[in-house]
Design a protein around this motif. Sequence first.
Motif: not given
Length: 127
Positions: A47-64
């Motif tokens: 679960f912890d890794q899943q939360v981090h990965q979701v934030f990384k994915n959201l961050s990438a889309v924000c940056e794009a």
Amino acid sequence: MAKEVINTEKAPAAIGTYSQAVKAGNTVYLSGQIPLVPETMELVENFDQQVHQVFKNLSAVCEASGGTLDQISKLNIFMLDLAHFATVNDIMSQYFTEPYPARAAIGVKELPKGAQIEMDAIMTLED
């Protein structure tokens, strides 16, 4: 007002009939992100890794889209088990600074690909 489709290889490719994000004016609507690793399209394990990965994915889309996580105005979090709420709060504090976005945390029965968490957001860019 024209809409602009946002797409980045730094976030998982869409697995359906949707865009990673759509920009309309200075507002960006980010589609739901689950904890898929963009390069492999596989879920991370715990679960912890899943939360981090979701934030990384959201961050990438924000940056794009020309923004950052801190420009998210509204964040929706969908979890299979709301008992993880404190964990999500703790991890979220590593990715956001005050003022925090408006937020909803919603317990759901099932998420795509067996994910334990999904998030979508609305981001407001500077004029």
